[in-house]
Every structure is written in structure tokens, then in C-alpha cells.
Design an enzyme around this catalytic site. Sequence first.
Site, PDB file in Angstrom:
ATOM      1  N   ASP A  31     135.874  66.163 122.801  1.00 42.99           N
ATOM      2  CA  ASP A  31     135.456  67.609 123.396  1.00 42.99           C
ATOM      3  C   ASP A  31     136.668  68.484 123.090  1.00 42.99           C
ATOM      4  O   ASP A  31     137.738  68.097 123.389  1.00 42.99           O
ATOM      5  CB  ASP A  31     134.856  67.863 124.575  1.00 42.99           C
ATOM      6  CG  ASP A  31     134.061  69.054 125.021  1.00 42.99           C
ATOM      7  OD1 ASP A  31     132.863  68.861 125.220  1.00 42.99           O
ATOM      8  OD2 ASP A  31     134.529  70.100 124.642  1.00 42.99           O
ATOM      9  N   ALA A  71     127.963  68.416 121.330  1.00 44.74           N
ATOM     10  CA  ALA A  71     128.885  69.672 120.905  1.00 44.74           C
ATOM     11  C   ALA A  71     128.176  70.688 120.108  1.00 44.74           C
ATOM     12  O   ALA A  71     128.061  70.486 119.062  1.00 44.74           O
ATOM     13  CB  ALA A  71     130.149  69.033 120.344  1.00 44.74           C
ATOM     14  N   SER A  74     126.184  77.550 121.689  1.00 43.89           N
ATOM     15  CA  SER A  74     124.622  77.746 122.072  1.00 43.89           C
ATOM     16  C   SER A  74     124.264  79.153 122.577  1.00 43.89           C
ATOM     17  O   SER A  74     123.260  78.864 123.486  1.00 43.89           O
ATOM     18  CB  SER A  74     124.375  76.557 122.767  1.00 43.89           C
ATOM     19  OG  SER A  74     125.063  76.328 124.026  1.00 43.89           O
ATOM     20  N   TYR A 138     120.986  80.439 115.999  1.00 46.46           N
ATOM     21  CA  TYR A 138     121.170  79.376 116.611  1.00 46.46           C
ATOM     22  C   TYR A 138     119.957  78.111 116.439  1.00 46.46           C
ATOM     23  O   TYR A 138     120.376  76.996 116.195  1.00 46.46           O
ATOM     24  CB  TYR A 138     121.221  79.651 118.190  1.00 46.46           C
ATOM     25  CG  TYR A 138     121.168  78.483 119.111  1.00 46.46           C
ATOM     26  CD1 TYR A 138     122.245  77.616 119.442  1.00 46.46           C
ATOM     27  CD2 TYR A 138     120.154  78.285 119.836  1.00 46.46           C
ATOM     28  CE1 TYR A 138     121.946  76.483 119.964  1.00 46.46           C
ATOM     29  CE2 TYR A 138     119.771  77.141 121.032  1.00 46.46           C
ATOM     30  CZ  TYR A 138     120.915  76.459 120.681  1.00 46.46           C
ATOM     31  OH  TYR A 138     120.898  75.381 121.901  1.00 46.46           O
ATOM     32  N   PHE A 166     114.099  71.911 126.251  1.00 54.17           N
ATOM     33  CA  PHE A 166     113.504  73.491 126.321  1.00 54.17           C
ATOM     34  C   PHE A 166     114.691  73.814 127.456  1.00 54.17           C
ATOM     35  O   PHE A 166     115.887  73.832 127.173  1.00 54.17           O
ATOM     36  CB  PHE A 166     112.256  73.181 127.076  1.00 54.17           C
ATOM     37  CG  PHE A 166     111.282  73.112 125.923  1.00 54.17           C
ATOM     38  CD1 PHE A 166     111.086  72.127 124.899  1.00 54.17           C
ATOM     39  CD2 PHE A 166     110.057  74.242 125.560  1.00 54.17           C
ATOM     40  CE1 PHE A 166     110.461  72.110 123.932  1.00 54.17           C
ATOM     41  CE2 PHE A 166     109.621  74.208 124.475  1.00 54.17           C
ATOM     42  CZ  PHE A 166     109.528  73.039 123.666  1.00 54.17           C
ATOM     43  N   GLY A 278     113.658  88.875 120.708  1.00 54.51           N
ATOM     44  CA  GLY A 278     113.369  87.670 120.514  1.00 54.51           C
ATOM     45  C   GLY A 278     112.779  86.590 121.278  1.00 54.51           C
ATOM     46  O   GLY A 278     112.585  85.384 120.988  1.00 54.51           O
TER      47      GLY A 278
END
Length: 323
Positions: A31, A71, A74, A138, A166, A278
Site C-alpha cells: 500500500d 488499491a 475511488s 471511476y 455496492f 449522476g
Amino acid sequence: MRVLVAGGAGYIGSVVTAALLADGHEVTVLDDLSTGHADAVPEGASFAQVSLHDSAPVLADVRPDAVLHFAARSLVGASQQQPEDYWHVNVGGSLALLEAMRAADCRRIVFSSTAATYGEPESVPIREDAPTRPTNTYGATKLAVDQMLTSYAVAHGFAAVSLRYFNVAGAAYGLGERHTTETHLIPLALQVAAGQRESLTVYGEDYPTPDGTCIRDYVHVEDLAEAHLLALPAPAAGEHRIYNLGNGTGFSVQEVVDAAREVTGHPVPVVLGERRAGDPAQLVASSDRIRADLGWAPRHTDLVGIVRDAWDVARAHRVTPQA
Ligand SMILES: NC(=O)c1ccc[n+]([C@@H]2O[C@H](COP(=O)([O-])OP(=O)(O)OC[C@H]3O[C@@H](n4cnc5c(N)ncnc54)[C@H](O)[C@@H]3O)[C@@H](O)[C@H]2O)c1
Ligand SMILES: O=c1ccn([C@@H]2O[C@H](COP(=O)(O)OP(=O)(O)O[C@H]3O[C@H](CO)[C@H](O)[C@H](O)[C@H]3O)[C@@H](O)[C@H]2O)c(=O)[nH]1
């Protein structure tokens, strides 16, 4: 298995790392700490502070049996403002990781995909054979990686699973959501309850839903971790599977606010805002495919329970000092 977890210092990756360790796997977290926290890497895991783009030497050294790949950048809004960052990290970084895997002769991967690959749904619940028409960068970058995995499975014998989450929520193993830039509804509502923010803006009350606010499918991070453990050994070489992961039930923004009030016992002042660009009215997953194939069944499906787990861990981290 010896597993490399890319993005294991983040919210979901750290929880899945803890679940892998509890299941007896050997884990190395890779990371770059761009949005994660070193202290979220669970004890018992090795840690390399390295970017996806420079992952080859780590893979060569660890020689993992499998990679779990969390990774990514987002934030939907940021992906529209700085698309280059999203293509570079999500697609370029994933390509570098897959090439590092090939060089280290590791061909098993579970990838964090997203509901955002579908875009505005034609019908709900959304199944995996629904059209993929992302409405933001994204989602487009995540769909590109899903397609990358299909071609790596076909051409290079990768055994791959894309898990399309989700709305991930809740906390487990003492680990919860701690994003410096927080855009997600549940942590924001809890920050308001804790007095860290004055109010929560509800993005629209005029959607075609029973109470007029948007409906989303909040899946508990512990159930998500369980799905990763089931998915890890599932595909054969040359196979790329795609599974949706949701709770099976949708909850409205108003129901989340009510749950935050009930769990915390604090007021959550709400301001009515414009619709967020959106945002579909309703996003609910059909998770029938993973239920049928792998026997996955979410256990923490109650909204109040999900919000309570998030609240308990946020308090323990002193993210909510007044609480
Ligand atoms: N949170 C959700 O509701 C949700 C929904 C659908 C999909 N996802 C996906 O799940 C994954 C995990 O999400 P999260 O909420 O835990 O996010 P997060 O930001 O908490 O975790 C991502 C981790 O990846 C690391 N990282 C980012 N770029 C990197 C790079 N170039 N090299 C190495 N490490 C890098 C970050 O430092 C962070 O620790 C992401 O891929 C996200 O797109 C999340
Ligand atoms: O301050 C806020 C924040 C959110 N919302 C509403 O709450 C719902 C949930 O919003 P989140 O930002 O928490 O989550 P999203 O549904 O936008 O995003 C989730 O679904 C996306 C797919 O559409 C991506 O997968 C993303 O990673 C994942 O977090 C939405 O209706 C949103 O309009 C508010 O009203 N006020």
C-alpha cells in the site's frame, strides 16, 4: 495460502486482511498510504509501503499464491475532475500489478470492482448480465480492469474474480471507514451525530422512491470479507468470474439518517440539497450468482446493526471524540 493484499491499509482491504489472518493465511500488505493508514494494517501481516506501479520487486520477493487487489482511487466526483489520476492509478497501476504477478508466476487474483461499472440501471435488482455503461470515470476505469482480467485469464491462464461491491458499510475487527476526504453517507451522518459536522446535506428528495430520497444497497464489510475468502480459491486457471455483492435490500437516505439518530441517540440535522449529478434513484444488487455458486449469504443485513458497528468503531478510534 500466501496472499498479497494490494490496498490493505485502506478500509475494506484492512478488514479483509484481518479475515485472511484469522483464516490462517500468510499476508503481505502492499500500500502506498495515499488514502490508507499504516496503523490499519492488522498485526500479523507484513507491510510494504510501495505503489502498485513499483510492485514487481515485492511480488518477486513474496512470491504469493494469490493477490487481493483493493488499491485504487475511488471518489466518483474527483474522477470527473482529475480523470488522469484515475486512469493512471486504477488502470496503469492494475496493469503494472498484473505484469508483476506474471513475472512472479502468480496467476490468482480477486479484484475490487464496483456497482459503478453498470451506470444507470435499466432495472433493479441489478444482475451481472446487465449492460455496463458507466456514467463516470471511476466506473469506467474499474470496468477497464474487469476487461483486463478477462483477457489475462484467456491469454495467460489467470484465475480471476471481480467482486462488484455496492455500498460497503459497517466495521469489523475494530477497523472501519477513516477516509480523510469522506463522501459516503453513513460515515458523514455519524460525523454529524458526533458534532464534528453541523449538518448532513440530503442530495434530493424528489426521486421516484417511496420517501423521495435515493435508495442504495448497504452491504456489511464483514459479509464482504467472507465473500473474498470464498472467492479466492473458486476460479480455475483461465476463468474470470464476476459477482455482485449486495445486501439484497435497498435503504433510502432518509432511513439511513433515521438509523444514525437511533443508534447514536444524537440529533442529525439535515439540510435539503440539490440532486448530486449522476446519482441513480435506486441501486440494488442481485447477488444470486454468488449465492448459487459459492454459497455466500450476507449475515449482517439489518441497517441499524450496520450503522451501529460503524459507530462503535468510529468512537473507539476517537474519530468522534464528543460521543
Ligand atoms: N467503499 C465502497 O463502498 C466501495 C464500493 C465499491 C468498490 N470499492 C472499491 O474497493 C476498494 C477499496 O475501497 P476502500 O473504501 O477500502 O478505499 P480506501 O481508499 O480506504 O483503500 C484503498 C487503499 O489503496 C491504497 N492505494 C491507492 N492507490 C494506491 C497505489 N497506487 N499503490 C498502492 N496502494 C494504493 C490506499 O492508500 C488505500 O489504503 C477500492 O478499489 C474501491 O474502488 C469500494
Ligand atoms: O452527504 C451525502 C452523501 C450521500 N448522500 C446520498 O446517499 C446515497 C449514498 O451515497 P454514497 O456517496 O455513500 O455512495 P454512492 O451510492 O454514491 O457510491 C457507491 O456506489 C458507487 C456506484 O454507483 C460506487 O461504487 C462507490 O464507490 C460507492 O461508494 C446517495 O444517494 C447520495 O446521494 C447524501 O444524500 N448526502
